[in-house]
Structures are given as structure tokens and as C-alpha cells.
Design an enzyme around this catalytic site. Structure first.
Site, short mmCIF file in Angstrom:
data_model
loop_
_atom_site.label_atom_id
_atom_site.label_comp_id
_atom_site.label_asym_id
_atom_site.label_seq_id
_atom_site.Cartn_x
_atom_site.Cartn_y
_atom_site.Cartn_z
N LYS A 182 2.46 -3.55 7.35
CA LYS A 182 2.68 -3.49 5.89
C LYS A 182 4.02 -3.17 5.58
O LYS A 182 4.60 -3.79 4.60
CB LYS A 182 1.55 -2.69 4.81
N THR A 214 0.88 -1.46 -0.04
CA THR A 214 0.11 -0.16 -0.04
C THR A 214 0.78 1.23 0.05
O THR A 214 2.16 1.34 0.29
CB THR A 214 -0.85 0.20 1.36
N ASP A 215 0.11 2.28 -0.53
CA ASP A 215 1.08 3.67 -0.25
C ASP A 215 1.02 4.13 1.05
O ASP A 215 1.77 4.90 1.32
CB ASP A 215 0.45 4.82 -1.24
N GLU A 216 0.18 3.63 1.98
CA GLU A 216 0.29 3.91 3.51
C GLU A 216 1.57 3.93 4.01
O GLU A 216 1.83 4.25 5.07
CB GLU A 216 -0.79 3.18 4.14
N TYR A 269 -1.63 -0.63 10.96
CA TYR A 269 -1.73 -1.52 9.67
C TYR A 269 -0.73 -1.09 8.66
O TYR A 269 0.08 -1.90 8.18
CB TYR A 269 -3.24 -1.12 8.70
N1 LIG Z 1 -7.94 -2.41 -0.67
C1 LIG Z 1 -7.03 -1.19 -0.90
O1 LIG Z 1 -7.43 -0.12 -1.05
C2 LIG Z 1 -5.87 -1.58 -0.86
C3 LIG Z 1 -5.07 -0.60 -1.47
C4 LIG Z 1 -3.51 -0.79 -1.65
C5 LIG Z 1 -2.98 -2.06 -1.15
N2 LIG Z 1 -3.89 -3.07 -0.68
C6 LIG Z 1 -3.49 -4.27 -0.25
O2 LIG Z 1 -4.08 -5.46 -1.28
C7 LIG Z 1 -4.34 -6.64 -0.34
C8 LIG Z 1 -5.47 -6.99 -0.57
O3 LIG Z 1 -6.48 -5.91 -0.18
P1 LIG Z 1 -8.14 -6.18 -0.19
O4 LIG Z 1 -8.68 -4.82 -0.07
O5 LIG Z 1 -8.39 -6.95 -1.11
O6 LIG Z 1 -8.18 -6.87 1.45
P2 LIG Z 1 -9.45 -7.71 1.95
O7 LIG Z 1 -9.53 -7.33 3.54
O8 LIG Z 1 -10.78 -7.51 1.27
O9 LIG Z 1 -9.13 -9.21 1.50
C9 LIG Z 1 -8.08 -9.92 2.24
C10 LIG Z 1 -8.13 -11.30 2.09
O10 LIG Z 1 -7.19 -12.11 2.96
C11 LIG Z 1 -7.48 -12.93 3.63
N3 LIG Z 1 -6.77 -13.34 4.99
C12 LIG Z 1 -6.56 -12.45 5.71
N4 LIG Z 1 -5.88 -13.15 6.82
C13 LIG Z 1 -5.33 -14.08 6.25
C14 LIG Z 1 -4.54 -15.31 6.90
N5 LIG Z 1 -3.98 -15.20 7.76
N6 LIG Z 1 -4.29 -16.37 5.98
C15 LIG Z 1 -5.08 -16.28 4.80
N7 LIG Z 1 -5.92 -15.40 4.25
C16 LIG Z 1 -5.97 -14.35 4.81
C17 LIG Z 1 -9.10 -12.82 3.91
O11 LIG Z 1 -9.91 -13.86 4.34
C18 LIG Z 1 -9.46 -12.12 2.72
O12 LIG Z 1 -10.01 -12.78 1.53
C19 LIG Z 1 -3.60 -6.46 0.69
O13 LIG Z 1 -2.45 -6.84 1.00
C20 LIG Z 1 -3.82 -4.95 1.13
O14 LIG Z 1 -2.68 -4.32 2.04
C21 LIG Z 1 -5.32 -2.71 -0.62
#
Ligand SMILES: NC(=O)c1ccc[n+]([C@@H]2O[C@H](COP(=O)([O-])OP(=O)(O)OC[C@H]3O[C@@H](n4cnc5c(N)ncnc54)[C@H](O)[C@@H]3O)[C@@H](O)[C@H]2O)c1
Length: 366
Positions: free
Chosen positions: A175, A146-148, A171
Site C-alpha cells: 500500500k 491505510t494508516d498501516e 500488505y
Molecule cells: N478494511 C479496512 O479496515 C481498511 C482500512 C483502511 C484502508 N483500507 C483500504 O480500503 C480499500 C478497500 O478495502 P476493503 O476492506 O473493502 O477490501 P476488500 O478486501 O473487502 O475488497 C477488495 C475488493 O477489491 C477487489 N479486487 C482485489 N484485487 C483486484 C484486482 N486485481 N482487480 C480488480 N479488483 C480486485 C476484490 O474482488 C474486492 O471486491 C483497500 O484499498 C484497503 O487497503 C481498508
């Protein structure tokens, strides 16, 4: 171009992962390999979002060889992860799995340290062990971040790939730790890694605790629209399919040991975004926009709330030829249309139906 054959997608039942799997299997002819989706199905994971994929590409499809395999388990479970590497001869990891909601990390940081730090470590170490005596030219561990991790910006400037890390929530700190581990595994052990840091995603299948789906659903149900602080915090927004096309570009052409910023070049103050969203939802759902705007309430700001994020994504554009395709207006319309059309998915989440489905189908492991 890399040949990607047996791709372990972690967190593939979450928001971005579900979209990624749909895109790869349905709309990416260049991808002919298999996807193994490892997900613990936490509150944020919903395997029912992949029921169509399971039917068409899973073990139960009757027309051909399966290309989609769901594995219910935890990325922190070393022996289970090792079993998967062997069972499917994994050559590529795309690591989405994470605890992803900042507010939850403030209330309970431990789960974030376990999954985001220990889970990433477990995957990295399992990949290192499994790939150690093989040719790493056709292997890749791509980490989604993430950009965070970069902290907060003032009124000007952008995060580049060389911006120093300055995470400020549990968080983003978790990350950031995972990013450092990924790079350390490259520098110390030669693990073939790539890393991408993306801004806020929006689009279909997003769990309705995040800003855009939360607001859409609250508008439809006539509930208050809570806005943190003065509403002037700025985020850069990217449509989830544009994020995923960038991830795919990195997986195919990214240089190992390199990191790439991904963004929408699309900065919005939260309150202005909400105003635009109110216009779209009101029109599509035939609501009175004046009444909907009247539901906005300002609530106490999130502790340590970063003021502004903005991404400079010129590196991935220049080096990998990636380009965002969906404008913010078009992306918001698609998103609203999706939430209006998928009430069963929303009801399933709200009623806890999908957790019962997990119990029935997977016995609740994870
Ligand atoms: N949503 C955003 O805006 C955003 C932006 C930048 C980066 N990201 C990154 O992208 C990735 C996905 O984000 P998202 O929004 O789809 O998240 P999300 O919370 O919707 O989904 C996370 C998934 O990971 C699974 N999970 C959680 N803990 C687990 C574990 N211990 N073992 C196996 N599976 C596990 C959950 O069941 C879920 O299906 C993350 O790494 C997040 O940091 C998200």
C-alpha cells in the site's frame, strides 16, 4: 465543488466499496452521475452485495436511465482498463481495489504486489493517457489507503499526514508503494490525485476473516474466539459510513496533490473491544456472556504485529469540514444487527455460493 459524472470505482464489490456505492446512489442527492464498478471478484468481492443496486440503477432497471454498471475484470489488465476509460468517458477514479488482509500478505505476498502495486500503476497510467489532452480541473484520481503505511506507534503520539512511512508487513509495504506511485504521478505528470489514509473500518458487508465479523460469527456458532498475542494491540476504529463520507468530502473538495488522514478518534485494545462486542452480541442473540467470554483463546502473535495505530484526522476536519457521525457503541450495534439479519449473505460466502454466481454471470474472468 467538483462535478463528478462518470466515476470508476475499483473494488466496488468489496467491503468498503459496496458500502460506498450504496451510500452514493441511495443517500447522496448531490451525486447525479454514473458509477462503473470494476472488480475482479476475488474471494473478497461479492457482486451479490449489490443485487439491489443492480436492480434499481443497473441496465436491467425499467424505470429510467441506468446509473450503475458492473464490469468484471482485473485492474492489472491494461487493455481492459483502457477500454473502460473510453467506453464510459471516465472523469473520476476512486480506487478501493486491493488485496487487503495482512495475514494473507504474510502467507502469500505476491498477489499483494501484483494488485496493490502493479494494479495501481496500471490505473494511474491509463488515467494519465486518457486525460492527457483534456482539462484536468474536472478530473480526479482518488486513492484509498491505510494508516498501516506509517508503521507502529508507542504508547503515545499520532500519525499525521507528514509522518514518515515505515510499513512493516507485505500488505502495508504494497500500500505504501501504491501511495508513492500516486503522488509521483501527481508531481511528475500533473495527474490530479488525492489520497486518503484510513484506520480500521467496521460495519456491514465485511468479509468474515476480519476481526469484528469473525468474532461475531464465532460467538453465534459457539466457536473459539482467537486473540493474537496478549490482546493489547491497539487499533483506531471508524464506522465504514464515516470513512465513506470522508472519501466523498475529499472527492468533492479535496485539494489535488494532498493527502488526508481519516480516523475514528477511537482507540481500543483488541481484548477490550472483544469484551464490549461480547456484551452486545450476547444481549442481542441471548447468549450467556460468561460462556462466550470463556471461548477466548490467546494464539501465537502475528509476525511483525504492529503495536498501536492512532490517527490524527484534524486536517480533514479543519480543511474539509468532515465530522464522524457514528459513535463506536452505535456502530457496533448496527454491525451486530446487520450480521444477525443477513444470514443468507453469510451463508452465501461460507458455501462459496457467490463464486458459483460469478461463474454463472460472468464466466469467471478476472
Ligand atoms: N478494511 C479496512 O479496515 C481498511 C482500512 C483502511 C484502508 N483500507 C483500504 O480500503 C480499500 C478497500 O478495502 P476493503 O476492506 O473493502 O477490501 P476488500 O478486501 O473487502 O475488497 C477488495 C475488493 O477489491 C477487489 N479486487 C482485489 N484485487 C483486484 C484486482 N486485481 N482487480 C480488480 N479488483 C480486485 C476484490 O474482488 C474486492 O471486491 C483497500 O484499498 C484497503 O487497503 C481498508
Amino acid at each position: 465543488m467538483r462535478t463528478l459524472s462518470n466515476v470508476l470505482v475499483t473494488g466496488g464489490a468489496g467491503f468498503i466499496g459496496v458500502n460506498f456505492i450504496h451510500t452514493l446512489l441511495n443517500r447522496t442527492p448531490a451525486f447525479t452521475g454514473r458509477i462503473i464498478n470494476l472488480d475482479a471478484l476475488t474471494y473478497a468481492g461479492n457482486a451479490a452485495s449489490l443485487a439491489d443496486i443492480e436492480k434499481q440503477f443497473g441496465n436491467s432497471n425499467t424505470t429510467g436511465t441506468a446509473r450503475y454498471f458492473f464490469e468484471h475484470g482485473n485492474i492489472c489488465d491494461r487493455s481492459f482498463v483502457e477500454t473502460l476509460f473510453k467506453k464510459y468517458d471516465i472523469d473520476t477514479v476512486v480506487h478501493f481495489a486491493a488485496e487487503s488482509h495482512v495475514d494473507r500478505s504474510i502467507l502469500g505476498p505476491e498477489a499483494f504486489i501484483k494488485t496493490n502495486v502493479m494494479g495501481t500503476f496500471t490505473l494511474l497510467d491509463a488515467a494519465r493517457a486518457y486525460w492527457q489532452n483534456s482539462n484536468t480541473a474536472d478530473k480526479l484520481f482518488h486513492h484509498i489507503s491505510t494508516d498501516e503505511v506509517y508503521g507502529s506507534l508507542g504508547e503515545t503520539g499520532y500519525f499525521t499526514e507528514t509522518t514518515a512511512y515505515d510499513p512493516r508487513s507485505p500488505y502495508s509495504a504494497s500500500k505504501a508503494s501504491s501511495d508513492h506511485l500516486v503522488m509521483a504521478y501527481h508531481h511528475t505528470y500533473g495527474l490530479p490525485v488525492t489520497l486518503s489514509n484510513c484506520s480500521n473500518n467496521y460495519g456491514p458487508f465485511q468479509f468474515p476473516e476480519k476481526l469484528i465479523p469473525l468474532m461475531i460469527l464465532n460467538m453465534l456458532e459457539g466457536k473459539p474466539l482467537p486473540v493474537y498475542g496478549d490482546g493489547k494491540n491497539i487499533r483506531d476504529w471508524v464506522y465504514v459510513e464515516d470513512h465513506n463520507s470522508a472519501v466523498w468530502a475529499v472527492m468533492q473538495k479535496g485539494v489535488t496533490g494532498e493527502k488526508y488522514n481519516i480516523g475514528g478518534e477511537n482507540e481500543w485494545e483488541n481484548i477490550k473491544l472483544l469484551d464490549t462486542l461480547i456484551g452486545i452480541v450476547s444481549e442481542k442473540a441471548r447468549l450467556d456472556p460468561v460462556k462466550v467470554r470463556g471461548a477466548i483463546i490467546y494464539v501465537k502473535d502475528r509476525p511483525g504485529h504492529d503495536r498501536r495505530y492512532a490517527i490524527d484526522c484534524s486536517k480533514i476536519k479543519r480543511e474539509l469540514g468532515w465530522q464522524r457521525e457514528v459513535s463506536f457503541e452505535a456502530g457496533l450495534e448496527k454491525t451486530v444487527d446487520w450480521y444477525l439479519a443477513n444470514t443468507a449473505w453469510i451463508d452465501g460466502i461460507r458455501s462459496g455460493e457467490y463464486q458459483k454466481w460469478v461463474e454463472r454471470n460472468y464466466g469467471g474472468r478476472g
